[in-house]
Write a protein that holds these residues in place. Structure first.
Motif, PDB file in Angstrom:
ATOM      1  N   SER A 174      28.255  17.547 -36.242  1.00 21.20           N
ATOM      2  CA  SER A 174      27.164  17.596 -35.265  1.00 21.20           C
ATOM      3  C   SER A 174      27.078  16.295 -34.469  1.00 21.20           C
ATOM      4  O   SER A 174      26.851  16.308 -33.256  1.00 21.20           O
ATOM      5  CB  SER A 174      25.830  17.861 -35.971  1.00 21.20           C
ATOM      6  N   VAL A 175      27.279  15.168 -35.146  1.00 20.76           N
ATOM      7  CA  VAL A 175      27.244  13.875 -34.460  1.00 20.76           C
ATOM      8  C   VAL A 175      28.408  13.763 -33.477  1.00 20.76           C
ATOM      9  O   VAL A 175      28.236  13.312 -32.333  1.00 20.76           O
ATOM     10  CB  VAL A 175      27.275  12.721 -35.480  1.00 20.76           C
ATOM     11  N   VAL A 176      29.581  14.190 -33.904  1.00 23.95           N
ATOM     12  CA  VAL A 176      30.758  14.100 -33.035  1.00 23.95           C
ATOM     13  C   VAL A 176      30.597  15.014 -31.825  1.00 23.95           C
ATOM     14  O   VAL A 176      30.981  14.659 -30.699  1.00 23.95           O
ATOM     15  CB  VAL A 176      32.035  14.452 -33.824  1.00 23.95           C
ATOM     16  N   GLU A 177      30.020  16.199 -32.008  1.00 24.86           N
ATOM     17  CA  GLU A 177      29.784  17.098 -30.882  1.00 24.86           C
ATOM     18  C   GLU A 177      28.832  16.480 -29.876  1.00 24.86           C
ATOM     19  O   GLU A 177      28.962  16.683 -28.663  1.00 24.86           O
ATOM     20  CB  GLU A 177      29.230  18.432 -31.382  1.00 24.86           C
ATOM     21  N   GLU A 178      27.870  15.710 -30.340  1.00 24.86           N
ATOM     22  CA  GLU A 178      26.887  15.086 -29.449  1.00 24.86           C
ATOM     23  C   GLU A 178      27.452  13.874 -28.731  1.00 24.86           C
ATOM     24  O   GLU A 178      27.167  13.647 -27.553  1.00 24.86           O
ATOM     25  CB  GLU A 178      25.648  14.687 -30.262  1.00 24.86           C
ATOM     26  N   PHE A 179      28.275  13.081 -29.420  1.00 19.00           N
ATOM     27  CA  PHE A 179      28.726  11.807 -28.857  1.00 19.00           C
ATOM     28  C   PHE A 179      30.219  11.756 -28.530  1.00 19.00           C
ATOM     29  O   PHE A 179      30.671  10.812 -27.878  1.00 19.00           O
ATOM     30  CB  PHE A 179      28.416  10.665 -29.837  1.00 19.00           C
ATOM     31  N   GLY A 180      30.973  12.757 -28.964  1.00 24.36           N
ATOM     32  CA  GLY A 180      32.418  12.658 -28.834  1.00 24.36           C
ATOM     33  C   GLY A 180      32.940  12.703 -27.419  1.00 24.36           C
ATOM     34  O   GLY A 180      33.970  12.107 -27.111  1.00 24.36           O
ATOM     35  N   GLU A 181      32.259  13.399 -26.502  1.00 28.27           N
ATOM     36  CA  GLU A 181      32.772  13.572 -25.143  1.00 28.27           C
ATOM     37  C   GLU A 181      32.062  12.681 -24.126  1.00 28.27           C
ATOM     38  O   GLU A 181      32.314  12.786 -22.940  1.00 28.27           O
ATOM     39  CB  GLU A 181      32.610  15.039 -24.718  1.00 28.27           C
ATOM     40  N   GLY A 182      31.178  11.817 -24.548  1.00 26.81           N
ATOM     41  CA  GLY A 182      30.436  10.970 -23.612  1.00 26.81           C
ATOM     42  C   GLY A 182      31.271   9.833 -23.071  1.00 26.81           C
ATOM     43  O   GLY A 182      32.356   9.535 -23.584  1.00 26.81           O
ATOM     44  N   PRO A 183      30.769   9.164 -22.010  1.00 25.89           N
ATOM     45  CA  PRO A 183      31.509   8.025 -21.406  1.00 25.89           C
ATOM     46  C   PRO A 183      31.387   6.766 -22.248  1.00 25.89           C
ATOM     47  O   PRO A 183      30.766   5.785 -21.860  1.00 25.89           O
ATOM     48  CB  PRO A 183      30.819   7.877 -20.045  1.00 25.89           C
ATOM     49  N   ARG A 184      31.955   6.789 -23.437  1.00 25.87           N
ATOM     50  CA  ARG A 184      31.834   5.680 -24.374  1.00 25.87           C
ATOM     51  C   ARG A 184      32.899   4.633 -24.073  1.00 25.87           C
ATOM     52  O   ARG A 184      34.082   4.942 -23.976  1.00 25.87           O
ATOM     53  CB  ARG A 184      31.973   6.205 -25.800  1.00 25.87           C
ATOM     54  N   GLU A 185      32.483   3.363 -23.930  1.00 22.71           N
ATOM     55  CA  GLU A 185      33.415   2.299 -23.581  1.00 22.71           C
ATOM     56  C   GLU A 185      34.124   1.709 -24.788  1.00 22.71           C
ATOM     57  O   GLU A 185      35.160   1.062 -24.647  1.00 22.71           O
ATOM     58  CB  GLU A 185      32.670   1.175 -22.841  1.00 22.71           C
ATOM     59  N   ASP A 186      33.569   1.908 -25.983  1.00 22.27           N
ATOM     60  CA  ASP A 186      34.139   1.295 -27.177  1.00 22.27           C
ATOM     61  C   ASP A 186      34.384   2.375 -28.212  1.00 22.27           C
ATOM     62  O   ASP A 186      33.783   3.460 -28.170  1.00 22.27           O
ATOM     63  CB  ASP A 186      33.179   0.229 -27.716  1.00 22.27           C
ATOM     64  N   ASP A 187      35.280   2.074 -29.157  1.00 20.13           N
ATOM     65  CA  ASP A 187      35.491   3.022 -30.233  1.00 20.13           C
ATOM     66  C   ASP A 187      34.332   2.936 -31.207  1.00 20.13           C
ATOM     67  O   ASP A 187      33.497   2.021 -31.138  1.00 20.13           O
ATOM     68  CB  ASP A 187      36.828   2.773 -30.928  1.00 20.13           C
ATOM     69  N   ALA A 188      34.250   3.887 -32.135  1.00 21.79           N
ATOM     70  CA  ALA A 188      33.090   3.947 -33.022  1.00 21.79           C
ATOM     71  C   ALA A 188      33.464   4.653 -34.314  1.00 21.79           C
ATOM     72  O   ALA A 188      34.452   5.401 -34.388  1.00 21.79           O
ATOM     73  CB  ALA A 188      31.925   4.663 -32.337  1.00 21.79           C
ATOM     74  N   CYS A 189      32.646   4.400 -35.339  1.00 19.33           N
ATOM     75  CA  CYS A 189      32.748   5.103 -36.611  1.00 19.33           C
ATOM     76  C   CYS A 189      31.365   5.609 -36.996  1.00 19.33           C
ATOM     77  O   CYS A 189      30.336   4.983 -36.695  1.00 19.33           O
ATOM     78  CB  CYS A 189      33.266   4.183 -37.715  1.00 19.33           C
ATOM     79  N   VAL A 190      31.360   6.757 -37.669  1.00 19.96           N
ATOM     80  CA  VAL A 190      30.111   7.294 -38.213  1.00 19.96           C
ATOM     81  C   VAL A 190      30.394   7.793 -39.625  1.00 19.96           C
ATOM     82  O   VAL A 190      31.470   8.344 -39.894  1.00 19.96           O
ATOM     83  CB  VAL A 190      29.551   8.429 -37.317  1.00 19.96           C
ATOM     84  N   MET A 191      29.450   7.553 -40.517  1.00 17.35           N
ATOM     85  CA  MET A 191      29.573   8.031 -41.889  1.00 17.35           C
ATOM     86  C   MET A 191      28.217   8.572 -42.336  1.00 17.35           C
ATOM     87  O   MET A 191      27.180   7.925 -42.143  1.00 17.35           O
ATOM     88  CB  MET A 191      30.033   6.916 -42.829  1.00 17.35           C
ATOM     89  N   VAL A 192      28.246   9.766 -42.891  1.00 21.61           N
ATOM     90  CA  VAL A 192      27.026  10.432 -43.372  1.00 21.61           C
ATOM     91  C   VAL A 192      27.093  10.487 -44.889  1.00 21.61           C
ATOM     92  O   VAL A 192      28.107  10.902 -45.475  1.00 21.61           O
ATOM     93  CB  VAL A 192      26.895  11.830 -42.777  1.00 21.61           C
ATOM     94  N   VAL A 193      26.027  10.050 -45.533  1.00 21.68           N
ATOM     95  CA  VAL A 193      25.900  10.060 -46.988  1.00 21.68           C
ATOM     96  C   VAL A 193      24.718  10.939 -47.361  1.00 21.68           C
ATOM     97  O   VAL A 193      23.567  10.652 -46.961  1.00 21.68           O
ATOM     98  CB  VAL A 193      25.682   8.641 -47.556  1.00 21.68           C
ATOM     99  N   ARG A 194      25.005  11.986 -48.067  1.00 29.16           N
ATOM    100  CA  ARG A 194      23.938  12.931 -48.455  1.00 29.16           C
ATOM    101  C   ARG A 194      23.752  12.880 -49.965  1.00 29.16           C
ATOM    102  O   ARG A 194      24.714  12.977 -50.741  1.00 29.16           O
ATOM    103  CB  ARG A 194      24.333  14.347 -48.033  1.00 29.16           C
TER     104      ARG A 194
END
Length: 476
Positions: A453-473
């Motif tokens: 869900s996070v990647v769908e929201e932010f994956g296609e945006g005009p992002r200038e830098d690379d990024a990492c996301v980690m979800v802990v449930r």
């Protein structure tokens, strides 16, 4: 100099209006290209800029040549000065040394009388005083580069013996020592018996044109090498990153020693604008004492240097965590490691240690965005303990804090490249988008679906830098 063979077919002069229009278009185009050349950034370290400027220089030279040719076409043949005109009334023709007109000259060699005629412009091209007279075909090679003399001799021989037209280039050494490149075209003139009576030629100084063409080739080759190097570095950086980041895909379930085990998933997003691989990382690791290591971080820079530094830092982090070093002290060691690194860099990081038995998360950070805690439909950023960027200050101390997690809690860790968008002054807009995902994350089946869900929201945006996301449930 036109060949006598074509004296019975005089050329028709073009319409004056047509030539004037072509001259105006050429001048306007020349001005536009020159403006582009002046406005282009002069960065000798950038192969792309060097290639652009070389192309502009070549285009300007060619447009100068075209404009001068059109000017000659408009003027027509120069009027001959009457032989009986008194010298006092003779108007000397302006010398155009250095202009295109001085770079085109003509010559004719009469094989029957040994007469040689050179135009004034040809004397200028060869740097030879007119009082010394023109050179015969036998004398001409004396001014030609030794390596080019066989070429000239072959051109002249083929013209005189076989009647072939001349079309070739050679280098000459002027009397002032300057080397020029000359393009020669010509034809034999036949007598009534079909034998060669004379040879005429037009010689053009193409030194500047060839220099511009050579600059274009060299800058293009340099640009291609630069792109190949970039491609190779990107491939190496990707391979190094894939070797270092966690090998697991999908959700990772571990820390089963307590009532609240963890479901973990992570994802790396390359920069949308450049596609460069940076020094972002995420990791989750089961420790020997049953605890779980959770970490995300970001090093400055891109390419092999950034990924190699990230690999070094992440390897040290894993080793110290396995050795039982607590998050605050661990951050201090990482700061010292960056200070003494051969490749100095700055970095932000977060290091968390989760005890599944007490359900306590002990964590420390170094200039990093705070984790987001989603609980019972609400979301908040955890209060960050003090900690400066890694590599920024010698001997920096890093505080650590504890947060008790409850079954059903969801913790989201990310690097700042996720929420920072192109042109934005801060990360507030991206953070609000992230917080707005709370309803979707609450109904997700597992951590991997949350990450999706996070990647769908932010994956296609005009992002200038690379990024990492980690979800802990936290399990129930």
């Amino acid at each position: 100099m036109p060949s006598p063979l074509f004296a019975d077919r005089p050329a028709q002069p073009p319409e004056p209006g047509t030539v004037d229009a072509l001259i105006s278009q050429t001048r306007r185009l020349r001005g536009d290209v020159d403006a582009v050349r002046r406005d282009s950034a002069v960065d000798e370290d950038d192969p792309h800029n060097r290639w652009q400027r070389a192309l502009c220089d070549l285009a300007v030279n060619q447009l100068d040549d075209l404009g001068a040719h059109l000017g000659q076409l408009k003027a027509g043949l120069p009027a001959e000065q009457p032989a009986e005109a008194p010298a006092a009334y003779a108007v000397p023709a302006p010398r155009t040394t250095g202009s295109l007109l001085s770079r085109v000259g003509s010559a004719e060699w009469d094989l029957l009388t040994d007469d040689v005629h050179w135009s004034e412009e040809l004397f200028q091209i060869f740097g030879r005083p007119e009082e010394r007279g023109p050179l015969s075909l036998d004398e001409l090679p004396s001014l030609v580069f030794a390596e080019d003399q066989p070429l000239l001799q072959a051109l002249v021989t083929d013209c005189l013996i076989d009647g072939k037209p001349i079309d070739g280039e050679f280098r000459i050494v002027r009397s002032d020592g300057r080397v020029r490149t000359v393009h020669m075209t010509g034809e034999p003139v036949l007598d009534s018996d079909g034998c060669t009576a004379s040879m005429w030629a037009v010689l053009r100084d193409v030194s500047e044109l060839r220099r511009s063409e050579r600059a274009v080739r060299e800058s293009r080759d340099s640009l291609q090498r630069h792109r190949q190097i970039e491609h190779t570095e990107r491939r190496v950086a990707v391979e190094l990153q894939e070797a270092v980041l966690p090998p697991w895909r999908g959700s990772l379930r571990f820390a089963h020693d307590g009532p609240a085990p963890l479901d973990v998933a992570g994802h790396y997003l390359p920069a949308a604008s450049t596609g460069l691989i940076g020094g972002d990382w995420y990791d989750a690791l089961a420790l020997p004492d049953g605890d779980a290591l959770l970490t995300v971080g970001d090093l400055t820079g891109h390419g092999v240097a950034a990924t190699s530094s990230m690999a070094m830092l992440l390897g040290a982090l894993r080793g110290m965590a396995v050795a039982g070093i607590r998050p605050g002290a661990l951050m201090g060691h990482l700061n010292q490691l960056l200070e003494t690194s051969v490749q100095p860099a700055l970095g932000s990081a977060m290091c968390c240690r989760y005890d599944p038995r007490s359900q306590v998360l002990t964590w420390s950070q170094a200039g990093h965005p705070a984790p987001l805690l989603f609980r019972d439909g609400a979301v908040r950023a955890l209060a960050r303990p003090a900690g400066v960027l890694l590599g920024a200050t010698h001997g920096a101390a890093y505080e650590e804090t504890e947060t008790r997690l409850l079954p059903g809690d969801l913790l989201l860790l990310h690097t700042d490249g996720l929420t920072r968008t192109a042109g934005a002054l801060d990360d507030d807009g991206g953070t609000r988008r992230l917080l707005a995902l709370a309803p979707r994350l609450a109904t997700a089946r597992d951590a991997q679906e949350c990450v999706r869900s996070v990647v769908e929201e932010f994956g296609e945006g005009p992002r200038e830098d690379d990024a990492c996301v980690m979800v802990v449930r936290v399990g129930r």
